[in-house]
Design an enzyme around this catalytic site. Sequence first.
Site, PDB file in Angstrom:
ATOM      1  N   SER A 160       0.871  -1.165   0.000  1.00 37.64           N
ATOM      2  CA  SER A 160       0.000   0.000   0.000  1.00 37.64           C
ATOM      3  C   SER A 160       0.910   1.217   0.000  1.00 37.64           C
ATOM      4  CB  SER A 160      -0.897   0.002   1.232  1.00 37.64           C
ATOM      5  OG  SER A 160      -0.222   0.638   2.293  1.00 37.64           O
ATOM      6  N   LYS A 161       0.361   2.307  -0.483  1.00 38.01           N
ATOM      7  CA  LYS A 161       1.212   3.489  -0.636  1.00 38.01           C
ATOM      8  C   LYS A 161       1.737   3.978   0.710  1.00 38.01           C
ATOM      9  CE  LYS A 161      -0.389   4.469  -5.153  1.00 38.01           C
ATOM     10  NZ  LYS A 161      -1.247   5.118  -6.090  1.00 38.01           N
ATOM     11  N   ARG A 162       1.095   3.543   1.782  1.00 41.37           N
ATOM     12  CA  ARG A 162       1.534   4.003   3.111  1.00 41.37           C
ATOM     13  C   ARG A 162       2.618   3.105   3.720  1.00 41.37           C
ATOM     14  NH1 ARG A 162      -3.571   5.125   2.587  1.00 41.37           N
ATOM     15  NH2 ARG A 162      -4.236   3.049   3.194  1.00 41.37           N
ATOM     16  N   ASP A 163       2.856   1.969   3.084  1.00 40.00           N
ATOM     17  CA  ASP A 163       3.821   1.012   3.629  1.00 40.00           C
ATOM     18  C   ASP A 163       5.235   1.595   3.505  1.00 40.00           C
ATOM     19  OD1 ASP A 163       5.459  -1.105   4.177  1.00 40.00           O
ATOM     20  OD2 ASP A 163       4.353  -2.547   2.961  1.00 40.00           O
TER      21      ASP A 163
ATOM     22  N   GLN B  20       8.203   2.816  -2.749  1.00 39.95           N
ATOM     23  CA  GLN B  20       7.089   2.432  -3.614  1.00 39.95           C
ATOM     24  C   GLN B  20       7.116   3.079  -4.992  1.00 39.95           C
ATOM     25  OE1 GLN B  20       3.715   1.191  -2.168  1.00 39.95           O
ATOM     26  NE2 GLN B  20       4.872   0.434  -0.454  1.00 39.95           N
TER      27      GLN B  20
END
Length: 479
Positions: free
Chosen positions: A254-257, A262
Site C-alpha cells: 500500500s502506498k503508506r507502507d 514504492q
Amino acid sequence: MDKVRVRYAPSPTGHLHIGGARTALFNYLFAKHHHGDFVFRIEDTDIERNIEGGEASQLDNLAWLGIIPDESPVNPNPKYAPYRQMERLDIYKKHTEWLLEHGCAYKCFCTPEELEAEHERQTAAGQAPMYNGKCAHLTPEEVAEKEAAGMPYTIRIRVPENEVYEFDDMIRGHVSFESKDIGDWVLVKANGIPTYNYAVVIDDHSMDITHVFRGEEHLSNTPKQLMLYKMFGWEAPKFGHMTLIVNENRKKLSKRDESIMQFVSQYKDEGYLPDAMFNFMALLGWSPEGEQEIFTHQELIEAFDEHRLSKSPSMFDKQKLIWVNNRYIKERSLDEVVALCKPFLAKKYDLTNKSDEWIEQLVSVYHDQLSYGAEICDLVDVFFEDEITMDEEAQEFMKDETIPNTLHVFKEKLSELEEFNKENIQACIKATQKEAKARGKMLYMPIRIATTGIMHGPDLASCICLIGKETAIERLSKF
Ligand code: GLU
C-alpha cells in the site's frame, strides 16, 4: 490475429508506483513480443485527484525504465488522438446519447442524500447495496419536468436482467458474473464527466485495444465493461488480471507502507540501474522457463509469455532486487559506476581535495560489492575521517603483544616506498610477514585496524593506498 495493441492508462494522480510500473511493463513486453503497439493513455476524469505534473512524471519514469510508448499524449497517432480522457468528452457524449436513445441508459435525479440513506438501509438489512432503480422508469414528461426545474442528474446504465457475463481471463481462466448482482451504475456523473468504467470501454474500443493487462482490483469492473461492449455490439479485448504485489509480510503493497520504497523515482534517486529495475520487475508475477534470472531488455521481450503470468501474489523481495542490481553494477564499466556514485559522494563528503583518480580508485575498491549507488556512502566513511575509531572488539584485538613489532616493521617498509601504489604496498605486507614472522590474521588484521580502525573491509593494499602514505604512517606510529 489483428495487430496487438495494448495500453497503460494511469490516472495522473501521483507518480509512477511500482504496481503501475509493473502493469506498464507487462503490457509493454506483451506488445513488443507480438510486434504490436504500446499505448499510453491518461485517465484524468477524477479531476480533484489529478496532480500537477502527474502525466509528465509518469512518462519520464517510464522512459527512465526504458519503456517508451508508441503513442501517448505527447506522441499521438492522429487516428486515435486525443489520449487524455478530459479531451475526449465529446466522444463520450455521442455514445451517451446513443445509449439514452436506445433505452440502455436513463437519467437519474436521486440526490446524494437519498442514495446514502438507501445505501444505509440496505446495509442494515444485510443486503448488498445497489441502486434501487427509482428513476429507471420515469416517463419522458417526468424527466422533462425535472430537467426544466434544473435538477442535477447522473446517467445510469440500465443493467440487463438475467445476463451472464463471462470471459476467459488470460491469467485466471474462466470467470463469470451475473447481471443480477450489479445495480444500475453511473455512466456519467452530475458534472457531465464519465466514470472510469464507461470511458474506458469507449477508449479501448475506439483505440483498437486488443488486450488488457491490469491489476486484479479491476476484475470486478470487467462485467460492467462487458455489458457495454455487448450493448454497443463491439468485440471486447482480451483481459488478464494480474495478481497483487505483496510485501515480505504478505500484505498488499500500500502506498503508506514504509518498509518498501514504492515509487520508481525513489529507486532512480538511490542509484539503482534502470535495466536492473526492468529485469527485477519483469519477475514480479511472471516467471520464465528455466532458471535464468538476469535478462536483457530484448531477451525479456523474446521470452515473455502471458501463460506464465502468476496466479498467486508476487512478493516484492528487496534482497532479490539488491542482488539483481549488484549483478548489473558489476557488469558496468568503472567509469559508469564512478559516474553513478560521484553525486552521492559529493553530497556527503567534501571532495575538493580529492583527485578524480582517487575517487576512481575508491569506487573501484567497492565496484564488485556495490548494490546501488547511494550505498557507496555507507561503505567509505573510513576514507574521509581524520582519525580512526576502533570498536571494542578491535581494541581488544590490538592488545596482543606481538602487534607493535608487526606494525613497526610494516611502517618502516612503507616509509621506504618511493612509489606508493597497491602492488608495492602488497609487497610491503609480504615482506612484513617474513620479517615480523606474523601470518594470516595476525598480519592483516593489525595492519587493517591500525590504518582504518575496522576489522574487515575490501582489499587491504587498496585501502592503504587510498588513505595515502603520510596518513598511513602517522596512524601506524600510534601503536
Ligand atoms: N486508470 C485505471 C487505473 O489506473 C486503469 C484501469 C484499466 O487499466 O482499465 O487503475
